[in-house]
Motif scaffolding. Structure first.
Motif, PDB file in Angstrom:
ATOM      1  N   LYS A  35      -6.860  -4.059   1.917  1.00  0.00           N
ATOM      2  CA  LYS A  35      -6.072  -3.192   1.047  1.00  0.00           C
ATOM      3  C   LYS A  35      -6.915  -2.550  -0.051  1.00  0.00           C
ATOM      4  O   LYS A  35      -6.524  -1.539  -0.623  1.00  0.00           O
ATOM      5  N   GLU A  46      -9.825  -1.254   0.365  1.00  0.00           N
ATOM      6  CA  GLU A  46     -10.767  -0.301   0.961  1.00  0.00           C
ATOM      7  C   GLU A  46     -10.106   0.974   1.459  1.00  0.00           C
ATOM      8  O   GLU A  46     -10.670   1.653   2.300  1.00  0.00           O
ATOM      9  N   THR A  47      -8.919   1.298   0.986  1.00  0.00           N
ATOM     10  CA  THR A  47      -8.256   2.500   1.471  1.00  0.00           C
ATOM     11  C   THR A  47      -8.473   3.645   0.497  1.00  0.00           C
ATOM     12  O   THR A  47      -8.642   3.402  -0.687  1.00  0.00           O
ATOM     13  N   PRO A  48      -8.445   4.864   0.918  1.00  0.00           N
ATOM     14  CA  PRO A  48      -8.363   5.244   2.326  1.00  0.00           C
ATOM     15  C   PRO A  48      -9.688   5.014   3.043  1.00  0.00           C
ATOM     16  O   PRO A  48     -10.751   5.031   2.423  1.00  0.00           O
ATOM     17  N   TYR A  49      -9.590   4.799   4.325  1.00  0.00           N
ATOM     18  CA  TYR A  49     -10.785   4.556   5.126  1.00  0.00           C
ATOM     19  C   TYR A  49     -11.477   5.871   5.426  1.00  0.00           C
ATOM     20  O   TYR A  49     -10.828   6.891   5.602  1.00  0.00           O
ATOM     21  N   THR A  50     -12.779   5.827   5.489  1.00  0.00           N
ATOM     22  CA  THR A  50     -13.528   7.017   5.886  1.00  0.00           C
ATOM     23  C   THR A  50     -14.237   6.710   7.205  1.00  0.00           C
ATOM     24  O   THR A  50     -14.629   5.577   7.467  1.00  0.00           O
ATOM     25  N   ARG A  63       0.851  -1.195   0.000  1.00  0.00           N
ATOM     26  CA  ARG A  63       0.000   0.000   0.000  1.00  0.00           C
ATOM     27  C   ARG A  63       0.879   1.234   0.000  1.00  0.00           C
ATOM     28  O   ARG A  63       1.872   1.315   0.708  1.00  0.00           O
ATOM     29  N   PHE A  64       0.504   2.193  -0.837  1.00  0.00           N
ATOM     30  CA  PHE A  64       1.227   3.451  -0.956  1.00  0.00           C
ATOM     31  C   PHE A  64       2.684   3.216  -1.382  1.00  0.00           C
ATOM     32  O   PHE A  64       3.565   4.005  -1.084  1.00  0.00           O
TER      33      PHE A  64
END
Length: 169
Positions: free
Chosen positions: A162, A164-168, A64-65
């Motif tokens: 992974k 579902e990012t970014p999470y709110t 991620r990222f």
């Protein structure tokens, strides 16, 4: 071709973070690559083109990222085996088509070795699960042991976060 040596960046980051574990170091390498690629894109007023495919996406085989960061993803709708077929259709060199998939994070590292199954098996299982909407118990594929089906689906479930990012909140 532009080559950017990320070793000094990785060494500085891993020293500052006191990171020696191979898995964490691999994530740092992927994120340092992302920094270098985005900086180069900014310098050239360009976009970062990603190489993530559907297999890697659902298996969560990315940082991620890090290596999943991109501006466009032209092959994300294709499974790894379909990417190889596309490469053959486009007449890319055989050494590219037949190369063992690897993030290139350390010597002799391969995706399939880390995953514990081949992309050929995973893609058949993923197709049955994602496209045909079969449950794990309903997936029966010749020459693929049930243990492999279970391993692939367990990987998909464990890496789903992974997607579902970014999470709110």
């Amino acid at each position: 071709v532009t080559t950017i040596q990320i070793e000094p960046i990785v060494a500085a980051a891993s020293a500052a973070l006191n990171t020696k574990a191979a898995f964490r170091l691999g994530n740092i390498m992927a994120r340092c690559r992302m920094i270098a690629i985005y900086d180069l894109a900014k310098q050239k007023d360009a976009l970062v083109v990603g190489t993530e495919n559907r297999s890697e996406k659902y298996l969560g085989y990315f940082t991620r990222f890090g290596d999943e960061a991109s501006d466009i993803e032209p092959i994300q709708q294709f499974y790894k085996t379909q990417v190889r077929q596309l490469a053959a259709h486009l007449k890319l060199p055989q050494e590219i088509i037949q190369k063992h998939p690897s993030a290139g994070l350390w010597d002799n590292q391969t995706d399939e070795q880390e995953l514990g199954f081949t992309y050929e098996a995973a893609d058949k299982i993923l197709h049955a699960y994602l496209d045909e909407k079969k449950t794990g118990s309903a997936i029966e594929l010749s020459n693929i042991p049930k243990a492999t089906v279970n391993a692939v689906l367990a990987r998909v479930a464990s890496q789903h976060f992974k997607l579902e990012t970014p999470y709110t909140i």
